[in-house]
Design an enzyme around this catalytic site. Structure first.
Site, PDB file in Angstrom:
ATOM      1  N   HIS A  82       2.877   0.696   1.073  1.00 54.79           N
ATOM      2  CA  HIS A  82       2.136   0.216   2.248  1.00 54.79           C
ATOM      3  C   HIS A  82       0.711  -0.187   1.859  1.00 54.79           C
ATOM      4  O   HIS A  82       0.239  -1.273   2.224  1.00 54.79           O
ATOM      5  CB  HIS A  82       2.122   1.312   3.327  1.00 54.79           C
ATOM      6  N   GLU A  83       0.033   0.683   1.093  1.00 55.36           N
ATOM      7  CA  GLU A  83      -1.374   0.416   0.756  1.00 55.36           C
ATOM      8  C   GLU A  83      -1.512  -0.735  -0.240  1.00 55.36           C
ATOM      9  O   GLU A  83      -2.421  -1.561  -0.109  1.00 55.36           O
ATOM     10  CB  GLU A  83      -2.055   1.680   0.220  1.00 55.36           C
ATOM     11  N   CYS A 105       0.012   1.525  11.050  1.00 55.32           N
ATOM     12  CA  CYS A 105      -1.116   1.010  10.262  1.00 55.32           C
ATOM     13  C   CYS A 105      -2.360   1.036  11.139  1.00 55.32           C
ATOM     14  O   CYS A 105      -2.289   0.640  12.313  1.00 55.32           O
ATOM     15  CB  CYS A 105      -0.811  -0.421   9.808  1.00 55.32           C
ATOM     16  N   LEU A 106      -3.475   1.487  10.575  1.00 58.09           N
ATOM     17  CA  LEU A 106      -4.722   1.548  11.349  1.00 58.09           C
ATOM     18  C   LEU A 106      -5.165   0.163  11.813  1.00 58.09           C
ATOM     19  O   LEU A 106      -5.910   0.048  12.777  1.00 58.09           O
ATOM     20  CB  LEU A 106      -5.839   2.192  10.514  1.00 58.09           C
ATOM     21  N   GLN A 137      -8.829  -3.650   4.774  1.00 54.77           N
ATOM     22  CA  GLN A 137      -8.905  -3.092   6.130  1.00 54.77           C
ATOM     23  C   GLN A 137     -10.333  -2.776   6.542  1.00 54.77           C
ATOM     24  O   GLN A 137     -10.591  -2.532   7.722  1.00 54.77           O
ATOM     25  CB  GLN A 137      -8.084  -1.803   6.224  1.00 54.77           C
ATOM     26  N   GLY A 151      -3.829   6.437   4.471  1.00 47.36           N
ATOM     27  CA  GLY A 151      -4.405   5.563   3.470  1.00 47.36           C
ATOM     28  C   GLY A 151      -5.276   4.508   4.126  1.00 47.36           C
ATOM     29  O   GLY A 151      -5.122   4.226   5.320  1.00 47.36           O
ATOM     30  N   HIS A 188      -1.282  -4.107   1.291  1.00 48.10           N
ATOM     31  CA  HIS A 188      -2.528  -4.595   1.897  1.00 48.10           C
ATOM     32  C   HIS A 188      -3.320  -5.450   0.914  1.00 48.10           C
ATOM     33  O   HIS A 188      -4.069  -6.350   1.314  1.00 48.10           O
ATOM     34  CB  HIS A 188      -3.407  -3.415   2.324  1.00 48.10           C
TER      35      HIS A 188
HETATM   36 NI    NI Z   1      -2.007  -0.160   6.785  1.00 49.31          NI
END
Ligand code: NI
Length: 176
Positions: free
Chosen positions: A143-144, A101-102, A53, A48, A147
């Site tokens: 998680h998304e 997480c990226l 991000q 995701g 953000h």
């Molecule tokens: Ni993330």
């Protein structure tokens, strides 16, 4: 176009994202942004990507789990675009599992997440959608959508001692 991913410390990751006005969703620029976020998610093998991000403080996230190299055993989640999502927890039970997480490259940690939820959102055609999700699918959505409120998975960890570099965890903890 592959977008640059903000890393821990960049302000949008800690800001409350703003709702997207419904009337701009079908615009060329917004559709292009969605396509670019999907391309970015694929490029970096994420499950995701949320708009904060990619440096944009708006309530937009994309997610997809399909033959994922890091999660080969997880059931697939079709490509989903969530705009202005509202999550309703459907079961108080939490399940703990590894997350990454990226925006926090190379690290993984154990995160408890609710097992079952519903999400109400708009899709990329500005239609109202409602998704019931459980287990890993519910984890990715939590998680998304986290953000979009300025939260990262490390905030949800009750014990930071499980946090580690993936390369080391693979040697000593995972796959045991
Ligand atoms: Ni993330």
């Amino acid at each position: 176009m592959i977008l640059k991913v903000a890393r821990l410390g960049f302000p949008t990751l800690r800001a409350a994202a703003q709702p997207v006005p419904r009337e701009i969703i079908k615009s060329h620029d917004f559709q292009k942004l969605i396509d670019d976020m999907v391309e970015t998610m694929h490029e970096y093998s994420g499950v995701g990507v949320a708009a904060p991000q990619v440096h944009l403080p708006i309530q937009l996230a994309v997610l997809e789990v399909e033959n994922h190299p890091r999660y080969p055993d997880m059931p697939p989640v079709p490509l989903t675009v969530l705009i202005n999502p509202v999550v309703t927890i459907r079961d108080d039970e939490k399940v703990e599992d590894w997350e990454g997480c990226l925006s926090i490259p190379d690290l993984r940690g154990r995160v408890p997440r609710f097992k079952k939820l519903r999400v109400d959102a708009l899709d990329r055609d500005a239609n109202e959608i409602q998704i019931e999700a459980t287990d890993f699918h519910a984890r990715v959505i939590q998680h998304e959508t986290d953000h979009l409120t300025g939260h990262l998975y490390i905030d949800r960890m009750p014990d930071l001692r499980s946090l580690g570099y993936l390369a080391e965890l693979q040697r000593f903890v995972l796959n045991q």
